[in-house]
Design an enzyme around this catalytic site. Structure first.
Site, PDB file in Angstrom:
ATOM      1  N   GLU A 163       0.778  -1.369  -0.081  1.00 14.96           N
ATOM      2  CA  GLU A 163      -0.067  -0.113   0.025  1.00 14.96           C
ATOM      3  C   GLU A 163       0.891   1.070  -0.002  1.00 14.96           C
ATOM      4  OE1 GLU A 163      -2.967   0.217   2.956  1.00 14.96           O
ATOM      5  OE2 GLU A 163      -4.011  -1.787   2.211  1.00 14.96           O
ATOM      6  N   GLU A 356      -5.110  -8.682   1.098  1.00 18.72           N
ATOM      7  CA  GLU A 356      -5.853  -8.368   2.428  1.00 18.72           C
ATOM      8  C   GLU A 356      -7.344  -8.072   2.351  1.00 18.72           C
ATOM      9  OE1 GLU A 356      -4.385  -4.931   4.444  1.00 18.72           O
ATOM     10  OE2 GLU A 356      -2.196  -5.429   4.086  1.00 18.72           O
TER      11      GLU A 356
HETATM   12  C1  BGP Z   1      -3.067  -2.460   5.665  1.00 16.58           C
HETATM   13  C2  BGP Z   1      -2.832  -2.189   6.892  1.00 16.58           C
HETATM   14  C3  BGP Z   1      -3.825  -2.795   8.135  1.00 16.58           C
HETATM   15  C4  BGP Z   1      -5.205  -1.802   7.270  1.00 16.58           C
HETATM   16  C5  BGP Z   1      -5.098  -1.954   6.069  1.00 16.58           C
HETATM   17  C6  BGP Z   1      -6.256  -0.790   5.458  1.00 16.58           C
HETATM   18  O1  BGP Z   1      -2.035  -2.679   4.923  1.00 16.58           O
HETATM   19  O2  BGP Z   1      -1.647  -2.670   7.640  1.00 16.58           O
HETATM   20  O3  BGP Z   1      -3.750  -2.607   9.246  1.00 16.58           O
HETATM   21  O4  BGP Z   1      -4.991  -0.649   8.034  1.00 16.58           O
HETATM   22  O5  BGP Z   1      -4.211  -1.616   5.210  1.00 16.58           O
HETATM   23  O6  BGP Z   1      -6.136  -0.523   4.282  1.00 16.58           O
HETATM   24  P1  BGP Z   1      -7.031   0.738   3.587  1.00 16.58           P
HETATM   25  O7  BGP Z   1      -7.213   1.817   4.726  1.00 16.58           O
HETATM   26  O8  BGP Z   1      -5.977   1.290   2.582  1.00 16.58           O
HETATM   27  O9  BGP Z   1      -8.302   0.124   2.969  1.00 16.58           O
END
Ligand code: BGP
Length: 451
Positions: A163, A356
């Site tokens: 990310e 995820e």
């Molecule tokens: C991950 C984090 C998680 C969670 C998730 C949310 O990579 O490690 O703990 O926060 O991302 O992703 P997003 O907010 O981009 O949907």
């Protein structure tokens, strides 16, 4: 049709969120260690100093994974645990930890899926300019080589970065995540470009030095638009929402991050709308960023519904009052696992791996000593049924890695929300498999037939 026979069922975590042992074993500091020292940076003053104490409890954790029947476990490596200065001298004790973890997983019949970088950037390199330094991609490649040299006799599944949308935008633009900077667009774009280049160089390193044939990908936020109806007009609206850059506000868009990686170019409008800021790039940069990959890693939790607008544009459909949402106040939108894979596969043509997906909740231990997390079961069931639809439509689905194996440190939110299949009592470190962990074990056993 359903999920194919070799579908990969697993769960994911990240180093800073679970390991603890922040000041042990010669580990160097990272930017999250430092930001957690800053009062007010994380809710309730929580820190990752101890977290789930996975560093000391990894054997117990792998035993739980085995009990659940996980086929794969996605975890990340703490760069500064292995290279306390970010580059140069290797900390053998740190490297040994991952070596032992991999051995333990392999012995349990669980495939390790390694992410090289999940946000815990070495503090020593931050002080040298981090992703703004033109050498930063090379620093990452050097680190990748150390890991590949040590683990690639057993690890054959890799993800470079996790990310970048979050750690660059939140960490360098908005200042809410480590390192907590609020830089102007020009600097944020430069950091983004360098981190993409680091991804490309790391892929080259893994391919060159891996001791075994391997599969490589990257875990990006998959921003997804759900078409309101199954009409071509609404499908086009969804595609447009996901991939067209319509204004200078594109740092969270899919195309800005994904097109260079998978198609070898930045979207024209991204450049046009940001001309005055656009970073200087090396002649071969895009070629390096555009390395062939083996799967499309997709982190997705929630998103929007769209329809074709009357003027030919895209309209975001307003959510119903009282819509279902999680403890993080994220909308429950299972259809993203149908339409996301469909549209990403259509555009980028790689097998989809959900790297995820999961539910944040405020789970507690009930009087009977168990954790009855029906909401999580229902959430995962709904999302997986939608994912199955994508398989039925012929989208090549590689697997599903639930977020998260354990409750853990949710960055700026601290320990307020729980994402785990396994409950962690933070003061004692005690683990309890939630109802969802038993349910997920059945999903794995039946390859999703019980959904
Ligand atoms: C991950 C984090 C998680 C969670 C998730 C949310 O990579 O490690 O703990 O926060 O991302 O992703 P997003 O907010 O981009 O949907």
């Amino acid at each position: 049709m359903g999920f194919k026979k070799d579908f990969v069922w697993g769960a994911a975590t990240a180093s800073y969120q679970i390991e603890g042992a922040a000041f042990e074993g010669e580990k160097g500091l990272n930017v999250w260690d430092v930001c957690c020292m800053q009062p007010g940076f994380v809710k309730d003053g929580d820190t990752g100093n101890v977290a789930c104490d996975h560093y000391h409890r990894f054997k117990e954790d792998v035993a739980i994974m085995k009990k659940m029947g996980l086929k794969a476990y996605r975890f990340s490596i703490s760069w500064s645990r292995v290279l306390p200065e970010g580059v140069g001298k290797v900390n053998e004790e740190g490297l040994d930890f991952y070596d032992k973890l991999v051995d333990e997983l392999v012995a349990a019949g669980i495939e390790p899926y390694v992410t090289l970088f999940h946000w815990d950037y070495p503090d020593a390199l931050f002080r040298k300019g981090s992703w703004l330094n033109p050498d930063s991609p090379k620093w990452f490649a050097e680190y990748a080589k150390v890991i590949v040299d040590r683990l690639s006799d057993r690890v054959t599944h890799w993800m470079t970065i996790n990310e970048p949308q979050c750690y660059i935008n939140l960490g360098y633009g908005e200042g809410t995540h480590a390192p907590g900077l609020k830089l102007n667009r020009g600097y944020v774009l430069q950091a983004a470009h360098n981190t993409l280049l680091a991804h490309g160089m790391a892929v080259q390193v893994i391919r060159k030095y891996s001791k075994k044939p391997c599969e490589i990908g990257v875990a990006l936020v998959g921003g997804i638009a759900i078409p309101e109806t199954d009409t071509e007009a609404d499908y086009n609206a969804a595609r447009s929402y996901m991939f067209d850059i319509k204004s200078d506000n594109m740092m969270w868009s899919d195309a800005f991050w994904m097109d260079p990686i998978y198609l070898g170019k930045y979207p024209e409008n991204a450049i046009k709308f940001n001309e005055k800021w656009w970073p200087k790039m090396g002649q071969d940069d895009l070629k390096i960023i555009n390395q062939p990959l083996d799967f499309f890693g997709m982190n997705s939790y929630h998103d929007v519904t769209v329809r074709a607008g009357k003027d030919g544009g895209v309209e975001v459909v307003k959510k119903k009052p009282g819509y279902a949402r999680t403890a993080m106040h994220w909308a429950v939108t299972p259809e993203i696992l149908h339409y996301g894979p469909k549209f990403f596969y259509e555009r980028y043509k790689l097998p989809i791996l959900v790297t995820e997906n999961g539910l944040s909740n405020t789970d507690t231990i009930f009087l009977d000593g168990k954790v009855h997390d029906n909401y999580r079961i229902d959430f995962l069931n709904k999302y997986l049924l939608e994912y199955k639809k994508a398989a039925d439509e012929g989208v090549d689905l590689k697997g599903y890695l639930q977020w998260s194996f354990l409750d853990n440190f949710e960055w700026a939110e601290g320990y307020n929300e729980r994402f785990g299949l396994v409950y962690v009592d933070y003061p004692t470190g005690e683990r309890t498999m939630k109802d969802s962990a038993y349910w997920y074990a059945d999903v794995i056993k039946t390859n999703g037939e019980n959904l």
